[in-house]
Design a protein around this motif. Structure first.
Motif, PDB file in Angstrom:
ATOM      1  N   MET A   1      35.253  27.504   9.564  1.00  0.00           N
ATOM      2  CA  MET A   1      33.915  27.481  10.159  1.00  0.00           C
ATOM      3  C   MET A   1      33.863  28.309  11.439  1.00  0.00           C
ATOM      4  O   MET A   1      32.882  29.011  11.702  1.00  0.00           O
ATOM      5  CB  MET A   1      33.507  26.026  10.424  1.00  0.00           C
ATOM      6  CG  MET A   1      33.107  25.273   9.162  1.00  0.00           C
ATOM      7  SD  MET A   1      32.389  23.664   9.514  1.00  0.00           S
ATOM      8  CE  MET A   1      33.841  22.753   9.998  1.00  0.00           C
ATOM      9  N   ARG A   2      34.928  28.247  12.224  1.00  0.00           N
ATOM     10  CA  ARG A   2      34.967  29.065  13.434  1.00  0.00           C
ATOM     11  C   ARG A   2      34.930  30.552  13.083  1.00  0.00           C
ATOM     12  O   ARG A   2      34.243  31.348  13.743  1.00  0.00           O
ATOM     13  CB  ARG A   2      36.235  28.753  14.227  1.00  0.00           C
ATOM     14  CG  ARG A   2      36.229  27.373  14.885  1.00  0.00           C
ATOM     15  CD  ARG A   2      37.564  27.119  15.546  1.00  0.00           C
ATOM     16  NE  ARG A   2      37.600  25.818  16.190  1.00  0.00           N
ATOM     17  CZ  ARG A   2      38.694  25.279  16.733  1.00  0.00           C
ATOM     18  NH1 ARG A   2      39.841  25.961  16.685  1.00  0.00           N
ATOM     19  NH2 ARG A   2      38.651  24.098  17.301  1.00  0.00           N
TER      20      ARG A   2
ATOM     21  N   ILE B   1      31.503  31.549  12.143  1.00  0.00           N
ATOM     22  CA  ILE B   1      30.639  31.667  13.314  1.00  0.00           C
ATOM     23  C   ILE B   1      30.889  32.987  14.033  1.00  0.00           C
ATOM     24  O   ILE B   1      29.946  33.690  14.440  1.00  0.00           O
ATOM     25  CB  ILE B   1      30.863  30.465  14.256  1.00  0.00           C
ATOM     26  CG1 ILE B   1      30.349  29.177  13.603  1.00  0.00           C
ATOM     27  CG2 ILE B   1      30.154  30.688  15.592  1.00  0.00           C
ATOM     28  CD1 ILE B   1      30.678  27.927  14.390  1.00  0.00           C
TER      29      ILE B   1
ATOM     30  N   GLN C   1      31.671  18.467   5.171  1.00  0.00           N
ATOM     31  CA  GLN C   1      31.471  18.759   6.590  1.00  0.00           C
ATOM     32  C   GLN C   1      30.926  20.172   6.721  1.00  0.00           C
ATOM     33  O   GLN C   1      31.569  21.148   6.349  1.00  0.00           O
ATOM     34  CB  GLN C   1      32.785  18.618   7.349  1.00  0.00           C
ATOM     35  CG  GLN C   1      32.653  18.862   8.849  1.00  0.00           C
ATOM     36  CD  GLN C   1      33.982  18.735   9.573  1.00  0.00           C
ATOM     37  OE1 GLN C   1      35.005  18.519   8.956  1.00  0.00           O
ATOM     38  NE2 GLN C   1      33.950  18.879  10.885  1.00  0.00           N
TER      39      GLN C   1
ATOM     40  N   LYS D   1      29.342  21.281   9.798  1.00  0.00           N
ATOM     41  CA  LYS D   1      29.401  21.730  11.184  1.00  0.00           C
ATOM     42  C   LYS D   1      30.630  21.163  11.860  1.00  0.00           C
ATOM     43  O   LYS D   1      31.089  20.072  11.529  1.00  0.00           O
ATOM     44  CB  LYS D   1      28.139  21.286  11.944  1.00  0.00           C
ATOM     45  CG  LYS D   1      26.846  21.864  11.416  1.00  0.00           C
ATOM     46  CD  LYS D   1      25.662  21.370  12.225  1.00  0.00           C
ATOM     47  CE  LYS D   1      24.340  21.928  11.696  1.00  0.00           C
ATOM     48  NZ  LYS D   1      23.182  21.415  12.472  1.00  0.00           N
ATOM     49  N   GLU D   2      31.157  21.899  12.807  1.00  0.00           N
ATOM     50  CA  GLU D   2      32.310  21.442  13.568  1.00  0.00           C
ATOM     51  C   GLU D   2      31.909  20.255  14.438  1.00  0.00           C
ATOM     52  O   GLU D   2      30.787  20.160  14.921  1.00  0.00           O
ATOM     53  CB  GLU D   2      32.850  22.577  14.438  1.00  0.00           C
ATOM     54  CG  GLU D   2      34.184  22.257  15.105  1.00  0.00           C
ATOM     55  CD  GLU D   2      34.726  23.439  15.880  1.00  0.00           C
ATOM     56  OE1 GLU D   2      35.781  23.293  16.506  1.00  0.00           O
ATOM     57  OE2 GLU D   2      34.074  24.504  15.858  1.00  0.00           O
TER      58      GLU D   2
ATOM     59  N   GLN E   1      31.345  17.323  13.512  1.00  0.00           N
ATOM     60  CA  GLN E   1      30.476  16.404  12.798  1.00  0.00           C
ATOM     61  C   GLN E   1      31.162  15.961  11.518  1.00  0.00           C
ATOM     62  O   GLN E   1      31.968  16.692  10.948  1.00  0.00           O
ATOM     63  CB  GLN E   1      29.125  17.048  12.466  1.00  0.00           C
ATOM     64  CG  GLN E   1      28.243  17.299  13.682  1.00  0.00           C
ATOM     65  CD  GLN E   1      26.857  17.773  13.281  1.00  0.00           C
ATOM     66  OE1 GLN E   1      26.526  17.835  12.101  1.00  0.00           O
ATOM     67  NE2 GLN E   1      26.044  18.124  14.268  1.00  0.00           N
TER      68      GLN E   1
ATOM     69  N   GLU F   1      22.948  30.482   5.512  1.00  0.00           N
ATOM     70  CA  GLU F   1      23.360  30.134   6.876  1.00  0.00           C
ATOM     71  C   GLU F   1      22.186  29.598   7.689  1.00  0.00           C
ATOM     72  O   GLU F   1      22.339  28.661   8.474  1.00  0.00           O
ATOM     73  CB  GLU F   1      23.961  31.366   7.551  1.00  0.00           C
ATOM     74  CG  GLU F   1      24.419  31.113   8.983  1.00  0.00           C
ATOM     75  CD  GLU F   1      24.907  32.378   9.654  1.00  0.00           C
ATOM     76  OE1 GLU F   1      25.042  32.373  10.887  1.00  0.00           O
ATOM     77  OE2 GLU F   1      25.120  33.377   8.935  1.00  0.00           O
TER      78      GLU F   1
ATOM     79  N   ASN G   1      21.646  25.995   7.386  1.00  0.00           N
ATOM     80  CA  ASN G   1      22.818  25.188   7.782  1.00  0.00           C
ATOM     81  C   ASN G   1      23.702  24.849   6.577  1.00  0.00           C
ATOM     82  O   ASN G   1      24.315  23.783   6.535  1.00  0.00           O
ATOM     83  CB  ASN G   1      22.385  23.899   8.485  1.00  0.00           C
ATOM     84  CG  ASN G   1      21.660  24.161   9.783  1.00  0.00           C
ATOM     85  OD1 ASN G   1      22.016  25.074  10.529  1.00  0.00           O
ATOM     86  ND2 ASN G   1      20.621  23.380  10.050  1.00  0.00           N
TER      87      ASN G   1
END
Length: 584
Positions: free
Chosen positions: A326-327, A330, A483, A485-486, A488, A537, A540
């Motif tokens: 996820m990073r 981003i 999951q 989002k980071e 969460q 994206e 979300n």
């Protein structure tokens, strides 16, 4: 009252079994000793009576146990057995010398039984019964109403010693009452202690089960070691995260032995032991046995006892693979956003002079009569100018994409509409079949209907183009928890998979498949899948592709669910004109 036989042994039955066993042993020893004495003195008449008495005891004891097994209450069985014991002891004293028999002291045995099973009240009542039987037997014997058999080894007392029998009876009664009192209180005390012990054991067992259940069901890995680095506890999540064999017992082994291929993880344990310091959320990378390097977020702390002495180390860690992905997404999004803004400005500046050039060429073509190669060159200039204008228009649409306008949309119905569009697309061969699988009941989610249609249509067209003249495109709709989002937790999502069995995507192409302007088509712009990724994206969600030789290519779109109740279920349908479609 209807009695039900007992199918399974209980605590009551175990106590009764012990009592029956002791009755068999004691009756055999006591009456057998009396028989041996009478045999030694050749008093056969009394011996015959004792044999009958022993058989009666055996028969009554076995019958009492069988009656309990048939459903007779234990209290009633014990009371009957105590009464039988009183009769047996009276007969035994009759054959062994009457009130002066040495076996008179055995009256304390049924008193002990009464105290054990009925506590103080049972012990006292049994003592009263034993004293009454003894006094009655003594009075009847003294008054001559009971004549002892000639074979008894103790001669009957005369009336002149009646006073001594009274004193003897009084002493026996005191002994009986004291026995009943002590046995009753002892039974009550032991019963209370047994109940307290059972309650404590149940509490400890429940605490242990709760603790083990919590540790074993944690999603984070947990490893506890002692001062020497020997593993005291390791949960299943730790074994799974580190890629170890789940069927192996790791307790009582050292971390150096178990994690021999993971030196960074071993160093965390010994660093915490040596320094005595806690480490919070420290990231390391550990190689697994399968060759995969797993990023871990690990926290270590000191394990102490009640007195504050250090006993070991506690390590809790999580797999940061998804977090890292996820990073990276981003960072990629930020980079693409910057490139998009710069490129959009350049494209806008290029578009104005391009329009002038196109208009001028059109005017020149109308002014001059061209033929041959000049005419072909003029047509080529106009065609390429139009293509360049189309590319710039597509890019500006990508760079200046509007935000989603969310509404409740039936995702299954939307997929059905996409299938109908694919059916009439010239890119779809008539021998290609489409299979739609739907295993969700609530299909409505909050999305931008127009944008998600664009995403699914783009992916569907690309999948159809990858197929040979004959192949299958399978679209699967399912509900998952993932999951997104980071920082969460997992949330409820709808996942749509586009699976085709055509040629796989080359490994060097996969990392760039969602990059703008990257294309392997001769007439492509490279913005189709990039636009799809950007739309997902903005919702979300997540978009991914996996392509393997044996399983084919799968494009996966994961969208969060905001509306869980559907107005109606989607029924299956079939398209037969150009391609077969099946909804399961």
């Amino acid at each position: 009252m209807e009695l039900a036989p007992r199918a399974f042994p209980s605590e009551e039955e175990r106590k009764l079994k012990r009592l029956v066993f002791l009755r068999f042993i004691l009756s055999t020893l006591v009456i057998g000793a009396a028989i041996c004495i009478l045999h030694a003195n050749s008093r056969l008449l009394s011996v015959a009576g004792l044999y009958s008495l022993l058989g009666t005891v055996y028969l009554c004891t076995g019958s009492a146990y069988l009656a309990y097994r048939k459903g007779i209450p234990l209290d009633l069985v014990i009371r009957v057995m105590i009464g039988i014991d009183m009769g047996v002891l009276a007969m035994l004293t009759y054959y062994s010398g009457g009130a002066s028999s040495y076996f008179t002291v055995l009256y304390i045995l049924p008193i002990l039984i009464g105290g054990e099973f009925f506590q103080v009240s049972g012990g006292m009542i049994t003592a009263i019964l034993a004293s009454s039987v003894y006094f009655a037997f003594s009075m009847l014997e003294t008054n001559g109403w009971i004549v002892l058999p000639a074979g008894s080894w103790i001669q009957p007392h005369s009336k002149s010693i009646f006073s001594s029998l009274i004193i003897q009876g009084y002493l026996f009664s005191v002994i009986f009452f004291l026995t009943g009192l002590v046995s009753g209180y002892a039974s009550r005390y032991l019963q209370n202690k047994a109940m307290e012990l059972e309650a404590k054991e149940n509490e400890i067992r429940q605490i242990k089960l709760d603790t083990e259940s919590i540790l074993m069901n944690m999603s984070s890995g947990l490893v506890v070691t002692d001062l020497s680095g020997e593993i005291l506890s390791i949960n299943s999540a730790a074994v799974k995260i580190l890629g170890m064999d789940e069927g192996v017992e790791y307790k009582a082994k050292t971390v150096t032995e178990v994690f021999s291929q993971m030196p960074d993880l071993v160093n965390e344990f010994f660093f915490t032991l040596d320094s005595g310091e806690h480490r919070k959320r420290y990231e390391i990378e550990v190689p697994r046995d399968d060759g995969r390097v797993v990023p871990l977020g690990i926290s270590t702390s000191i394990l102490k006892d009640e007195e504050g002495e250090i006993k070991g180390v506690i390590a809790i860690f999580q797999d940061l693979t998804e977090v890292g992905q996820m990073r990276e997404k981003i960072r990629q999004s930020d980079k693409l956003a910057a490139i998009g803004e710069l490129s959009a400005a350049i494209a806008h500046e290029v578009r104005a002079p391009l329009a002038s050039i196109c208009g001028s060429i059109e005017m020149l073509k109308g002014e001059f009569e061209l033929s041959g190669d000049n005419e072909k060159l003029m047509d080529l200039i106009i065609c390429e100018s139009e293509r360049l204008d189309r590319i710039i228009s597509d890019f500006l649409e990508y760079a200046r994409m509007r935000g989603p306008v969310l509404s409740k949309t039936d995702i299954v119905r939307l997929v059905q509409d996409i299938v109908l569009l694919l059916k009439h697309s010239p890119n779809l061969d008539h021998r290609v079949s489409i299979v739609v699988e739907d295993d969700i009941a609530d299909a409505r989610i909050l999305i931008d209907d127009e944008q998600i249609r664009q995403v699914f249509l783009n992916i569907g067209l690309n999948a159809c183009e990858m197929l040979d003249s004959k192949g299958t495109l399978k679209i699967n709709i399912s509900r998952i928890y993932k999951q997104l989002k980071e920082n969460q937790g997992p949330e409820e999502c709808v996942r749509v998979d586009f699976h085709n069995d055509g040629p796989v995507i080359p490994e060097d192409v996969l990392p760039n498949i969602f990059v703008p302007f990257y294309t392997t088509k001769t007439d492509g712009t490279g913005l189709g899948l990039a636009t799809a990724a950007r739309i997902v994206e903005s919702h979300n969600g997540l978009i991914d592709v996996v392509s393997k030789e044996k399983t084919g290519t799968v494009f996966s779109v994961v969208l969060p669910v905001s509306v869980s109740e559907a107005d109606q279920n989607v029924n299956s349908y079939e398209i037969k004109e150009y391609c077969s479609v099946e909804v399961v």
